[in-house]
Design an enzyme around this catalytic site. Structure first.
Site, short mmCIF file in Angstrom:
data_model
loop_
_atom_site.label_atom_id
_atom_site.label_comp_id
_atom_site.label_asym_id
_atom_site.label_seq_id
_atom_site.Cartn_x
_atom_site.Cartn_y
_atom_site.Cartn_z
N GLY A 6 5.73 62.48 41.55
CA GLY A 6 5.56 62.21 40.00
C GLY A 6 6.06 60.97 39.67
N GLN A 35 9.93 55.44 33.54
CA GLN A 35 10.30 54.92 34.74
C GLN A 35 9.95 53.76 35.22
OE1 GLN A 35 9.18 58.95 36.96
NE2 GLN A 35 11.25 58.32 37.77
N CYS A 64 14.48 62.60 41.97
CA CYS A 64 13.89 61.50 41.02
C CYS A 64 14.00 60.02 41.74
CB CYS A 64 14.50 61.72 39.66
SG CYS A 64 13.77 60.63 38.55
N LEU A 65 12.73 59.50 41.52
CA LEU A 65 12.71 58.26 42.06
C LEU A 65 13.55 57.08 41.26
CD1 LEU A 65 8.80 57.44 42.43
CD2 LEU A 65 10.53 57.99 44.23
N HIS A 73 9.54 68.21 34.95
CA HIS A 73 10.29 67.31 35.23
C HIS A 73 9.79 65.79 34.88
CE1 HIS A 73 12.95 64.71 38.52
NE2 HIS A 73 12.12 63.72 37.80
N GLU A 74 8.64 65.55 34.84
CA GLU A 74 8.02 64.37 34.32
C GLU A 74 7.93 64.51 32.77
OE1 GLU A 74 7.97 61.92 36.21
OE2 GLU A 74 7.93 63.17 38.06
N HIS A 95 10.93 63.21 31.18
CA HIS A 95 11.27 61.85 31.03
C HIS A 95 10.74 61.39 29.98
CE1 HIS A 95 12.92 60.58 34.97
NE2 HIS A 95 11.95 61.35 35.82
ZN ZN Z 1 12.15 61.94 37.65
#
Ligand code: ZN
Length: 153
Positions: A46, A51, A88-89, A130-131, A134
């Site tokens: 995701g 991000q 998470c990236l 989760h997304e 953000h």
């Molecule tokens: Zn994330």
């Protein structure tokens, strides 16, 4: 399409609130295309626009069932709970257990500007929640328990 730079924890942009998309113009389409390339290149499940440094309410997930793009996503129903390990990236090398709803229904726009709803269970629910976090400046480490650190930090 182009790979964009993924912002990492400590970058203030990850803590800001993203703005709704009013018009799905060519910049938003390019953003979606670039986000997909960036997510796939990083082997993530995701990605949210902040991000890659864009404060717009745009996210995508692919938990192995195909790409789902969500513009202005809103959770309109949730039930149950689950505890799943997340990473998470934008928070490289850290993993932790986060409580999420077991099932959600999300309403969003697709890239054609059409409203749709999608039901997510289990991993898909976790990934979408989760997304969406953000977009509100929230990282999984804010909610996680038992944070593990892996790799060379
Ligand atoms: Zn994330």
């Amino acid at each position: 399409m182009a790979i964009r730079n993924i912002r990492v924890n400590g970058d203030e942009i990850l803590r800001k609130i993203s703005k709704r998309v009013d018009v799905i113009d060519s910049r938003i389409i390019t953003l979606l295309d670039d986000m997909e390339e960036t997510m796939r290149n990083a082997e993530g499940v995701g990605l949210a626009a902040p991000q890659v440094g864009v404060l717009r309410r745009v996210v995508m997930v692919d938990v192995g069932e195909g790409l789902i793009e969500l513009i202005n996503p809103v959770i309109v129903y949730e039930s149950g709970e689950q505890f799943r390990k997340e990473g998470c990236l934008s928070v490289p090398g850290k993993f932790g257990i986060v409580k999420r709803p077991e099932e959600i229904i999300v309403r969003a726009l697709n890239r054609n500007g059409e409203t749709f709803e999608i039901k997510g269970n289990e991993l898909l629910s976790t990934a979408i929640c989760h997304e969406i976090d953000h977009l509100n400046g929230i990282l999984f480490i804010d909610k996680a328990s038992d944070i593990e650190i892996k790799g060379n930090e």
